[in-house]
Scaffold this motif. Structure first.
Motif, PDB file in Angstrom:
ATOM      1  N   UNK A 187       0.843  -1.194   0.000  1.00  0.00           N
ATOM      2  CA  UNK A 187       0.000   0.000   0.000  1.00  0.00           C
ATOM      3  C   UNK A 187       0.881   1.247   0.000  1.00  0.00           C
ATOM      4  N   UNK A 188       1.957   1.240   0.781  1.00  0.00           N
ATOM      5  CA  UNK A 188       2.886   2.371   0.833  1.00  0.00           C
ATOM      6  C   UNK A 188       3.530   2.591  -0.531  1.00  0.00           C
ATOM      7  N   UNK A 189       3.923   1.494  -1.208  1.00  0.00           N
ATOM      8  CA  UNK A 189       4.538   1.612  -2.533  1.00  0.00           C
ATOM      9  C   UNK A 189       3.564   2.228  -3.531  1.00  0.00           C
ATOM     10  N   UNK A 190       2.299   1.820  -3.487  1.00  0.00           N
ATOM     11  CA  UNK A 190       1.294   2.393  -4.399  1.00  0.00           C
ATOM     12  C   UNK A 190       1.038   3.862  -4.085  1.00  0.00           C
ATOM     13  N   UNK A 223       1.619   7.440  -6.287  1.00  0.00           N
ATOM     14  CA  UNK A 223       0.591   8.477  -6.414  1.00  0.00           C
ATOM     15  C   UNK A 223       1.062   9.818  -5.848  1.00  0.00           C
ATOM     16  N   UNK A 224       2.253   9.849  -5.250  1.00  0.00           N
ATOM     17  CA  UNK A 224       2.809  11.101  -4.760  1.00  0.00           C
ATOM     18  C   UNK A 224       2.652  11.339  -3.270  1.00  0.00           C
ATOM     19  N   UNK A 225       2.280  10.328  -2.499  1.00  0.00           N
ATOM     20  CA  UNK A 225       2.134  10.461  -1.050  1.00  0.00           C
ATOM     21  C   UNK A 225       3.255   9.686  -0.360  1.00  0.00           C
ATOM     22  N   UNK A 226       3.847  10.277   0.649  1.00  0.00           N
ATOM     23  CA  UNK A 226       4.913   9.609   1.390  1.00  0.00           C
ATOM     24  C   UNK A 226       4.433   9.368   2.814  1.00  0.00           C
TER      25      UNK A 226
END
Length: 177
Positions: free
Chosen positions: A120-123, A127-130
């Protein structure tokens, strides 16, 4: 303390005791389940010595530090409100997002592996969220195809809901057709 004419050197400096026998510390950063920045807390000596002080999350609560915090309390409150607003804006942005994760699955829709926080973090990164993996709150690994609502813990007062689609990989769909 002299013992047999020798002085014992302590590996650490003695920390001042609080009213309840713990150590009084001043929090430098917000610590979840403990307190907010600028608060004076009392914790067990081991927690203070082994975690809070080395991580730079707290400092010893001296009279000087207490006076400085009182002087800057309004500025700290304004910074906290600004940070809270930025987290709420991020939560609103994440609430509008929907990410898709491809995974290998059998004909009944059961995944061969599972989808966890790291996927989920990789996706989200694409999408531009860290975000950090400990901010993703799953009730268990996602083991079937479908739509899931995943809770994201941004701040002690701010949570977001993210829609996660788990779909079969594109190569599987091509072979099934």
């Amino acid at each position: 303390m002299p013992r047999n004419g020798r002085t014992i050197k302590r590996p650490y400096k003695r920390l001042p005791k609080g009213e309840n026998g713990g150590i009084q510390l001043l929090l430098i950063h917000n610590v979840e389940h403990l307190g907010k920045q600028g608060e004076i807390i009392e914790v067990k000596p081991g927690y203070a010595r082994n975690y809070l002080l080395p991580q730079g999350m707290a400092t010893i609560a001296t009279e000087h530090h207490k006076r400085m915090v009182e002087k800057h309390r309004e500025k700290l409150r304004a910074l906290e409100l600004e940070k809270l607003k930025s987290y709420q804006d991020l939560a609103n942005e994440l609430g509008k997002q929907s990410i898709t994760i491809e995974a290998n699955a059998n004909d009944e829709g059961h995944l061969y592996g599972s989808v966890g926080a790291s996927e989920i973090i990789a996706s989200l990164k694409e999408a531009g969220f860290t975000l950090a993996t400990d901010q993703i709150r799953l009730e268990g690994p996602l083991r079937e195809l479908g739509l899931y609502t995943v809770k994201i813990h941004l701040h002690s007062e701010v949570d977001a809901a993210l829609k996660v689609w788990v779909v079969p990989t594109a190569s599987e769909e091509a072979t099934a057709s």
